[in-house]
Design an enzyme around this catalytic site. Structure first.
Site, PDB file in Angstrom:
ATOM      1  N   LYS A   1       0.866  -1.168   0.000  1.00  0.00           N
ATOM      2  CA  LYS A   1       0.000   0.000   0.000  1.00  0.00           C
ATOM      3  C   LYS A   1       0.909   1.226   0.000  1.00  0.00           C
ATOM      4  O   LYS A   1       2.042   1.171   0.478  1.00  0.00           O
ATOM      5  CB  LYS A   1      -0.856  -0.036   1.273  1.00  0.00           C
ATOM      6  CG  LYS A   1      -1.820   1.095   1.336  1.00  0.00           C
ATOM      7  CD  LYS A   1      -3.000   0.838   2.244  1.00  0.00           C
ATOM      8  CE  LYS A   1      -3.900   2.081   2.223  1.00  0.00           C
ATOM      9  NZ  LYS A   1      -4.335   2.397   0.844  1.00  0.00           N
TER      10      LYS A   1
ATOM     11  N   GLY B   1      -8.105   7.088   1.639  1.00  0.00           N
ATOM     12  CA  GLY B   1      -7.340   8.293   1.979  1.00  0.00           C
ATOM     13  C   GLY B   1      -5.900   7.994   2.350  1.00  0.00           C
ATOM     14  O   GLY B   1      -5.311   8.653   3.196  1.00  0.00           O
TER      15      GLY B   1
ATOM     16  N   CYS C   1      -1.686  11.829  -6.239  1.00  0.00           N
ATOM     17  CA  CYS C   1      -2.143  12.783  -5.226  1.00  0.00           C
ATOM     18  C   CYS C   1      -1.427  14.126  -5.192  1.00  0.00           C
ATOM     19  O   CYS C   1      -1.938  15.050  -4.593  1.00  0.00           O
ATOM     20  CB  CYS C   1      -2.004  12.211  -3.831  1.00  0.00           C
ATOM     21  SG  CYS C   1      -2.301  10.498  -3.739  1.00  0.00           S
TER      22      CYS C   1
ATOM     23  N   LYS D   1       3.286   5.610 -11.310  1.00  0.00           N
ATOM     24  CA  LYS D   1       1.856   5.286 -11.405  1.00  0.00           C
ATOM     25  C   LYS D   1       1.086   6.579 -11.635  1.00  0.00           C
ATOM     26  O   LYS D   1       1.068   7.469 -10.771  1.00  0.00           O
ATOM     27  CB  LYS D   1       1.376   4.582 -10.133  1.00  0.00           C
ATOM     28  CG  LYS D   1      -0.075   4.122 -10.250  1.00  0.00           C
ATOM     29  CD  LYS D   1      -0.437   3.151  -9.156  1.00  0.00           C
ATOM     30  CE  LYS D   1      -1.873   2.694  -9.259  1.00  0.00           C
ATOM     31  NZ  LYS D   1      -2.239   1.791  -8.176  1.00  0.00           N
TER      32      LYS D   1
ATOM     33  N   THR E   1      -7.441   4.591  -9.586  1.00  0.00           N
ATOM     34  CA  THR E   1      -8.903   4.726  -9.588  1.00  0.00           C
ATOM     35  C   THR E   1      -9.317   6.049 -10.248  1.00  0.00           C
ATOM     36  O   THR E   1      -8.495   6.958 -10.404  1.00  0.00           O
ATOM     37  CB  THR E   1      -9.444   4.715  -8.148  1.00  0.00           C
ATOM     38  OG1 THR E   1      -8.746   5.720  -7.401  1.00  0.00           O
ATOM     39  CG2 THR E   1      -9.225   3.378  -7.473  1.00  0.00           C
TER      40      THR E   1
HETATM   41  C1  LIG Z   1      -9.317  -0.274  -1.369  1.00  0.00           C
HETATM   42  C2  LIG Z   1      -8.316   0.265  -2.348  1.00  0.00           C
HETATM   43  C3  LIG Z   1      -7.152   0.861  -1.875  1.00  0.00           C
HETATM   44  C4  LIG Z   1      -6.201   1.364  -2.787  1.00  0.00           C
HETATM   45  N1  LIG Z   1      -5.050   1.928  -2.307  1.00  0.00           N
HETATM   46  C5  LIG Z   1      -4.109   2.367  -3.191  1.00  0.00           C
HETATM   47  C6  LIG Z   1      -2.871   2.879  -2.725  1.00  0.00           C
HETATM   48  O1  LIG Z   1      -2.577   2.926  -1.526  1.00  0.00           O
HETATM   49  N2  LIG Z   1      -1.979   3.320  -3.660  1.00  0.00           N
HETATM   50  C7  LIG Z   1      -2.220   3.256  -5.022  1.00  0.00           C
HETATM   51  O2  LIG Z   1      -1.367   3.654  -5.827  1.00  0.00           O
HETATM   52  N3  LIG Z   1      -3.405   2.743  -5.479  1.00  0.00           N
HETATM   53  C8  LIG Z   1      -4.330   2.302  -4.608  1.00  0.00           C
HETATM   54  N4  LIG Z   1      -5.498   1.762  -5.077  1.00  0.00           N
HETATM   55  C9  LIG Z   1      -5.724   1.680  -6.543  1.00  0.00           C
HETATM   56  C10 LIG Z   1      -5.334   0.308  -7.084  1.00  0.00           C
HETATM   57  O3  LIG Z   1      -3.954   0.044  -6.880  1.00  0.00           O
HETATM   58  C11 LIG Z   1      -5.652   0.191  -8.612  1.00  0.00           C
HETATM   59  O4  LIG Z   1      -4.882   1.154  -9.301  1.00  0.00           O
HETATM   60  C12 LIG Z   1      -7.121   0.415  -8.924  1.00  0.00           C
HETATM   61  O5  LIG Z   1      -7.949  -0.148  -7.924  1.00  0.00           O
HETATM   62  C13 LIG Z   1      -7.512  -0.161 -10.284  1.00  0.00           C
HETATM   63  O6  LIG Z   1      -7.425  -1.553 -10.326  1.00  0.00           O
HETATM   64  P1  LIG Z   1      -8.723  -2.531 -10.074  1.00  0.00           P
HETATM   65  O7  LIG Z   1      -9.838  -1.974 -10.908  1.00  0.00           O
HETATM   66  O8  LIG Z   1      -8.271  -3.872 -10.521  1.00  0.00           O
HETATM   67  O9  LIG Z   1      -9.016  -2.474  -8.615  1.00  0.00           O
HETATM   68  C14 LIG Z   1      -6.444   1.270  -4.185  1.00  0.00           C
HETATM   69  C15 LIG Z   1      -7.622   0.658  -4.649  1.00  0.00           C
HETATM   70  C16 LIG Z   1      -8.558   0.152  -3.759  1.00  0.00           C
HETATM   71  C17 LIG Z   1      -9.797  -0.503  -4.300  1.00  0.00           C
END
Ligand SMILES: Cc1cc2nc3c(=O)[nH]c(=O)nc-3n(C[C@H](O)[C@H](O)[C@H](O)COP(=O)(O)O)c2cc1C
Length: 286
Positions: free
Chosen positions: A27, A54, A112, A140, A168
């Protein structure tokens, strides 16, 4: 390589799932500890999941002291995702991780930072990070910019070794009965199936612009989704939201991927990759 998407798997509570991957991505770790946003932080929608975690994390000090040694025990290549609000914060995080042999790569979560221009901001952060570490750097990127291929090119010129796409996208869910926002912070990040076409377009345009290796993610649920990302320009794939519903997804998706590639006449996914990528970078491709 098959990885997890940052924030979508806790390797310390689910080490057996992490061991199904070729590398584990942490994470996002920030300079200071962060408690994250007010609840409610997760909501289901018809087309995926909304989250507003967050960037809750223990901060780099505790991560280095407590989490990193435990993660190193797992014996899987470790990618550490870092995030901050300014270039010097990223540089500091990278230089601290540079000392750790067990860290295979660093992913810069560039979704961010407070920057006026995503192109300039990305260039500054990646350049500062590049000076701070010899580890492979994966940028990323957020797709919420008008000029994503330019941002990708800026990351490349500043020294990124690869790109991770996509994070996201902003979304809102309203409660069925009250029509009030379902999430505490109102707006959150949408993940899951709805992201797949957005991810494909982002991977395609950034690969054509840069030729950099890309970790493709966004809405992967099946082997076919990975094959599509590879055909669009990705070298690797990361599983995100699917891991919450199906911890066996890495094994299942690898098997499906082999079948999908074979069904199209490829010996394996690497063969599909070689064909697709040569075509994508050819000057006559559209
Ligand atoms: C619960 C949750 C927490 C996430 N935390 C992070 C994070 O800490 N850092 C990050 O770069 N992306 C974070 N993401 C984004 C994911 O790494 C990924 O880019 C995004 O969910 C798209 O992939 P998916 O559709 O397969 O979930 C998070 C996504 C979710 C659902």
């Amino acid at each position: 390589m098959l990885l997890n998407a940052s924030g979508c798997l806790d390797a310390l509570t689910a080490p057996d799932v992490a061991r199904l991957l070729d590398a584990f991505v942490t994470k996002t770790v920030t300079p200071q500890p962060r408690e994250g946003n007010a609840p409610v932080r997760i909501a289901e929608t018809e087309v995926g999941m909304l989250n507003s975690i967050g960037l809750a994390n223990p901060g780099i000090d505790a991560f280095q002291r407590r989490h990193l040694p435990q993660l190193a025990q797992l014996g899987i290549p470790l990618w550490v995702s870092v995030g901050g609000f300014a270039a010097d914060e990223y540089a500091d995080l990278c230089s601290r991780l540079d000392d750790h042999e067990e860290v295979a790569a660093i992913e810069l979560n560039l979704s961010c930072p407070n920057v006026d221009s995503p192109v300039d901001g990305t260039a500054q952060i990646v350049a500062a990070s590049r000076l701070a570490t010899r580890k492979p750097l994966w940028a990323k990127l957020s797709v919420a910019v008008p000029d994503l291929p330019d941002v990708a090119q800026a990351a490349k010129e500043a020294g990124a070794d690869g790109l991770s796409l996509i994070n996201t996208v902003r979304g809102l869910k309203l409660d069925d009965r009250t029509l009030a926002p379902a999430l505490g912070p109102v707006v959150g990040g949408l993940s899951g199936p709805a992201l797949k076409p957005i991810a494909l377009a982002a991977v395609y345009s950034c690969y054509r612009a840069t030729g950099l290796p890309i970790v493709g993610m966004g809405g992967i649920q099946h082997g076919r989704d990975v094959l599509d990302l590879v055909a669009a320009g990705a070298r690797h794939a990361a599983l995100g939201t699917v891991l919450f519903a199906d911890p066996d997804a890495p094994t299942r998706i690898r098997a499906e991927l082999a079948e999908e590639a074979a069904a199209r006449g490829y010996a394996d996914v690497d063969a599909a990759y070689a064909v697709a990528h040569a075509e994508l970078l050819s000057p006559t491709a559209t």
